[in-house]
Scaffold this motif. Sequence first.
Motif, PDB file in Angstrom:
ATOM      1  N   TYR A   1       0.416  -1.145   0.111  1.00 17.84           N
ATOM      2  CA  TYR A   1       0.038  -0.319   0.317  1.00 17.84           C
ATOM      3  C   TYR A   1       0.657   1.820   0.200  1.00 17.84           C
ATOM      4  CZ  TYR A   1      -4.167  -2.687   1.375  1.00 17.84           C
ATOM      5  OH  TYR A   1      -4.833  -3.848   1.182  1.00 17.84           O
ATOM      6  N   VAL A   2       0.292   2.339  -0.669  1.00 26.12           N
ATOM      7  CA  VAL A   2       0.592   4.225  -0.207  1.00 26.12           C
ATOM      8  C   VAL A   2      -0.299   4.235   0.645  1.00 26.12           C
ATOM      9  CG1 VAL A   2       2.925   3.337  -2.394  1.00 26.12           C
ATOM     10  CG2 VAL A   2       0.211   4.635  -2.278  1.00 26.12           C
ATOM     11  N   THR A   3       0.504   5.416   1.149  1.00 31.56           N
ATOM     12  CA  THR A   3      -0.996   6.361   2.255  1.00 31.56           C
ATOM     13  C   THR A   3      -0.375   7.682   0.977  1.00 31.56           C
ATOM     14  OG1 THR A   3      -0.476   5.078   3.632  1.00 31.56           O
ATOM     15  CG2 THR A   3      -1.252   7.362   3.936  1.00 31.56           C
ATOM     16  N   THR A   4      -1.247   8.436   0.346  1.00 34.11           N
ATOM     17  CA  THR A   4      -1.667   9.936  -0.229  1.00 34.11           C
ATOM     18  C   THR A   4      -1.600  10.766   1.312  1.00 34.11           C
ATOM     19  OG1 THR A   4      -3.691   9.981  -0.004  1.00 34.11           O
ATOM     20  CG2 THR A   4      -2.907   8.400  -1.879  1.00 34.11           C
ATOM     21  N   ASP A   5      -1.061  11.852   0.315  1.00 39.83           N
ATOM     22  CA  ASP A   5      -1.751  13.296   1.283  1.00 39.83           C
ATOM     23  C   ASP A   5      -2.916  13.370   2.172  1.00 39.83           C
ATOM     24  OD1 ASP A   5       0.746  13.832   0.154  1.00 39.83           O
ATOM     25  OD2 ASP A   5       0.329  15.304  -0.803  1.00 39.83           O
ATOM     26  N   ASP A   6      -3.828  13.068   1.645  1.00 41.17           N
ATOM     27  CA  ASP A   6      -5.328  12.912   2.312  1.00 41.17           C
ATOM     28  C   ASP A   6      -5.868  11.780   3.514  1.00 41.17           C
ATOM     29  OD1 ASP A   6      -6.002  11.424   0.879  1.00 41.17           O
ATOM     30  OD2 ASP A   6      -8.027  12.158  -0.727  1.00 41.17           O
ATOM     31  N   GLY A   7      -5.095  10.608   3.379  1.00 41.92           N
ATOM     32  CA  GLY A   7      -5.049   9.825   3.750  1.00 41.92           C
ATOM     33  C   GLY A   7      -5.796   8.470   3.507  1.00 41.92           C
TER      34      GLY A   7
ATOM     35  N   TYR B   1      -9.596  12.348 -11.318  1.00 46.84           N
ATOM     36  CA  TYR B   1      -8.045  11.059 -12.349  1.00 46.84           C
ATOM     37  C   TYR B   1      -7.054  11.904 -12.481  1.00 46.84           C
ATOM     38  CZ  TYR B   1     -12.371   8.115 -13.139  1.00 46.84           C
ATOM     39  OH  TYR B   1     -13.522   7.499 -13.329  1.00 46.84           O
ATOM     40  N   TRP B   2      -6.949  13.671 -12.125  1.00 43.01           N
ATOM     41  CA  TRP B   2      -5.727  14.183 -11.721  1.00 43.01           C
ATOM     42  C   TRP B   2      -5.792  12.986 -10.247  1.00 43.01           C
ATOM     43  CZ3 TRP B   2      -3.601  16.012 -15.245  1.00 43.01           C
ATOM     44  CH2 TRP B   2      -4.262  16.778 -16.227  1.00 43.01           C
ATOM     45  N   ASP B   3      -6.123  12.975  -8.766  1.00 42.34           N
ATOM     46  CA  ASP B   3      -5.261  12.727  -8.236  1.00 42.34           C
ATOM     47  C   ASP B   3      -4.968  11.414  -7.757  1.00 42.34           C
ATOM     48  OD1 ASP B   3      -6.317  15.215  -5.554  1.00 42.34           O
ATOM     49  OD2 ASP B   3      -8.427  13.991  -6.400  1.00 42.34           O
ATOM     50  N   SER B   4      -6.270  10.401  -9.488  1.00 44.16           N
ATOM     51  CA  SER B   4      -6.076   8.663  -9.301  1.00 44.16           C
ATOM     52  C   SER B   4      -4.104   9.206  -9.809  1.00 44.16           C
ATOM     53  CB  SER B   4      -6.515   8.506 -10.201  1.00 44.16           C
ATOM     54  OG  SER B   4      -8.353   8.269  -9.307  1.00 44.16           O
ATOM     55  N   ALA B   5      -3.774  10.150 -10.508  1.00 45.28           N
ATOM     56  CA  ALA B   5      -2.959   9.723 -11.430  1.00 45.28           C
ATOM     57  C   ALA B   5      -1.769   9.977 -10.904  1.00 45.28           C
ATOM     58  CB  ALA B   5      -2.925  11.390 -12.709  1.00 45.28           C
ATOM     59  N   TRP B   6      -1.909  11.319  -9.587  1.00 48.61           N
ATOM     60  CA  TRP B   6      -1.145  11.697  -8.069  1.00 48.61           C
ATOM     61  C   TRP B   6      -0.844   9.940  -7.424  1.00 48.61           C
ATOM     62  CZ3 TRP B   6       2.783  14.120  -9.025  1.00 48.61           C
ATOM     63  CH2 TRP B   6       2.243  15.260 -10.201  1.00 48.61           C
ATOM     64  N   ASP B   7      -2.029   9.154  -7.141  1.00 52.37           N
ATOM     65  CA  ASP B   7      -2.178   7.913  -6.594  1.00 52.37           C
ATOM     66  C   ASP B   7      -0.862   6.562  -7.156  1.00 52.37           C
ATOM     67  OD1 ASP B   7      -3.857   9.087  -4.876  1.00 52.37           O
ATOM     68  OD2 ASP B   7      -5.259   8.302  -5.284  1.00 52.37           O
TER      69      ASP B   7
ATOM     70  N   TRP C   1       1.286   7.676  -9.473  1.00 52.43           N
ATOM     71  CA  TRP C   1       3.028   8.238  -9.292  1.00 52.43           C
ATOM     72  C   TRP C   1       3.288   7.989  -7.831  1.00 52.43           C
ATOM     73  CZ3 TRP C   1       5.349   7.881 -13.495  1.00 52.43           C
ATOM     74  CH2 TRP C   1       5.397   8.684 -14.422  1.00 52.43           C
ATOM     75  N   ARG C   2       2.547   7.847  -6.866  1.00 51.70           N
ATOM     76  CA  ARG C   2       3.098   7.428  -6.068  1.00 51.70           C
ATOM     77  C   ARG C   2       3.315   6.291  -5.286  1.00 51.70           C
ATOM     78  NH1 ARG C   2      -1.169  11.404  -4.295  1.00 51.70           N
ATOM     79  NH2 ARG C   2      -0.019  13.137  -3.402  1.00 51.70           N
ATOM     80  N   VAL C   3       2.535   5.210  -5.913  1.00 54.46           N
ATOM     81  CA  VAL C   3       3.277   4.027  -6.543  1.00 54.46           C
ATOM     82  C   VAL C   3       4.535   4.159  -7.210  1.00 54.46           C
ATOM     83  CG1 VAL C   3       2.316   2.149  -7.397  1.00 54.46           C
ATOM     84  CG2 VAL C   3       0.536   2.967  -6.027  1.00 54.46           C
ATOM     85  N   ALA C   4       4.675   4.662  -7.824  1.00 54.70           N
ATOM     86  CA  ALA C   4       6.299   4.735  -8.554  1.00 54.70           C
ATOM     87  C   ALA C   4       7.253   4.653  -7.751  1.00 54.70           C
ATOM     88  CB  ALA C   4       6.002   4.885  -9.659  1.00 54.70           C
ATOM     89  N   ASP C   5       6.956   5.850  -7.216  1.00 49.46           N
ATOM     90  CA  ASP C   5       7.773   6.307  -6.161  1.00 49.46           C
ATOM     91  C   ASP C   5       7.727   5.564  -4.825  1.00 49.46           C
ATOM     92  OD1 ASP C   5       8.313   9.362  -7.306  1.00 49.46           O
ATOM     93  OD2 ASP C   5       6.455   9.930  -5.847  1.00 49.46           O
ATOM     94  N   ALA C   6       6.929   4.712  -4.682  1.00 43.87           N
ATOM     95  CA  ALA C   6       7.871   3.938  -3.134  1.00 43.87           C
ATOM     96  C   ALA C   6       8.183   3.044  -4.249  1.00 43.87           C
ATOM     97  CB  ALA C   6       5.859   3.507  -2.831  1.00 43.87           C
ATOM     98  N   LEU C   7       8.375   2.334  -4.954  1.00 51.70           N
ATOM     99  CA  LEU C   7       9.079   0.910  -5.367  1.00 51.70           C
ATOM    100  C   LEU C   7      10.064   1.697  -6.435  1.00 51.70           C
ATOM    101  CD1 LEU C   7       5.751  -0.604  -7.170  1.00 51.70           C
ATOM    102  CD2 LEU C   7       6.453  -0.649  -5.065  1.00 51.70           C
TER     103      LEU C   7
ATOM    104  N   GLN D   1       3.423  13.782 -15.313  1.00 51.82           N
ATOM    105  CA  GLN D   1       5.004  13.676 -14.946  1.00 51.82           C
ATOM    106  C   GLN D   1       5.229  13.375 -17.291  1.00 51.82           C
ATOM    107  OE1 GLN D   1       7.131  14.002 -12.752  1.00 51.82           O
ATOM    108  NE2 GLN D   1       5.869  13.827 -10.891  1.00 51.82           N
ATOM    109  N   PRO D   2       5.924  13.857 -17.743  1.00 48.04           N
ATOM    110  CA  PRO D   2       5.993  13.001 -19.007  1.00 48.04           C
ATOM    111  C   PRO D   2       7.507  12.784 -19.124  1.00 48.04           C
ATOM    112  CG  PRO D   2       6.257  16.023 -19.083  1.00 48.04           C
ATOM    113  CD  PRO D   2       5.364  15.403 -17.814  1.00 48.04           C
ATOM    114  N   GLY D   3       8.568  13.081 -18.690  1.00 48.83           N
ATOM    115  CA  GLY D   3       9.776  13.119 -17.792  1.00 48.83           C
ATOM    116  C   GLY D   3       9.797  11.570 -18.114  1.00 48.83           C
ATOM    117  N   ARG D   4       8.735  11.437 -17.513  1.00 47.34           N
ATOM    118  CA  ARG D   4       9.146   9.324 -16.503  1.00 47.34           C
ATOM    119  C   ARG D   4       8.659   8.768 -17.179  1.00 47.34           C
ATOM    120  NH1 ARG D   4       7.126  10.217 -10.106  1.00 47.34           N
ATOM    121  NH2 ARG D   4       8.570   8.105 -10.264  1.00 47.34           N
ATOM    122  N   THR D   5       6.957   8.907 -18.501  1.00 48.28           N
ATOM    123  CA  THR D   5       6.349   8.386 -18.895  1.00 48.28           C
ATOM    124  C   THR D   5       6.885   7.899 -20.379  1.00 48.28           C
ATOM    125  OG1 THR D   5       4.689   9.515 -18.425  1.00 48.28           O
ATOM    126  CG2 THR D   5       4.336   7.702 -19.924  1.00 48.28           C
ATOM    127  N   ARG D   6       7.285   6.819 -19.907  1.00 51.75           N
ATOM    128  CA  ARG D   6       8.370   6.133 -21.476  1.00 51.75           C
ATOM    129  C   ARG D   6       7.244   5.348 -22.625  1.00 51.75           C
ATOM    130  NH1 ARG D   6      10.531   0.928 -20.721  1.00 51.75           N
ATOM    131  NH2 ARG D   6      11.648   1.086 -22.345  1.00 51.75           N
TER     132      ARG D   6
END
Length: 269
Positions: free
Chosen positions: A3-9, A70-76, A78-84, A108-113
Amino acid sequence: MPYVTTDDGSTVHFLDSETDGPALLLGHGFFMDAEMWLPQWEGLADRYRVIAVDARGHGRTEDVGRPFTYWDSAWDGWRVADALGLDRVVVGGLSQGGFTALRMALLQPGRTRGLVLIGTTGAAYTEQEREGFERAVVRSWVGGTVPVEDIAPTMAAVMIGGDRDRHQRPWVEKWRAGDRARLAEAAHCLIDREDITALLAEITAPALLLRGIGDQSFTHEHLRVLADGLGGPAELKTISAVTAAHVCNLTHPELVTPEIRAFLDGLPA
């Protein structure tokens, strides 16, 4: 479980093949969850790391019951990617998972292959589509005005396709056992999403677009408009098996997974 935890809990659950290789991060369709991508593990995980995220309101993800987009979902995602510890990933998804993947690429265009997009669009609902979804999902499903036994089998046949016992029945059983009301915020997120067609040209990463020939949610024209609007090279293919519907990756992995693998194999390092 991961799991990852978001800023809103919110606590966002994901599945991870934990294998070596470049990463592919996937989002599922509405009513589904991350397990719809398990058929892709077999054909991809020998060479790629495959991650599938449970969206808010679905699966084992627990949101805080407040409106989200879906912008919140998009950050979710990226948070998963960051956690990994993943710097660059291929993002993908089916239907609402595709809405999220497009926004991940914009954030995050620079991180999207690259992007793998199945049965999705950059457009918002038309008024007619909004009314139909409001009636069928918000009132009938989330509001509980129609018994699950009366709606779930038909929904599975139209949306999932494939074989009734092998592919549809397990999801009907999940829906019967689940809390229909927890989809309320997710349903409003889907209905109220904005049109990002004008932003698509900013996405320059290569894209693979797939559509089941029997998909009643998104037409070939929907996918063609999306492909033409993207700013990078985009290839559109149809999964033409007779029973290939909206969730064609689940029902026809023998056709879908090789297309994804060939796309991934052809991406620049």
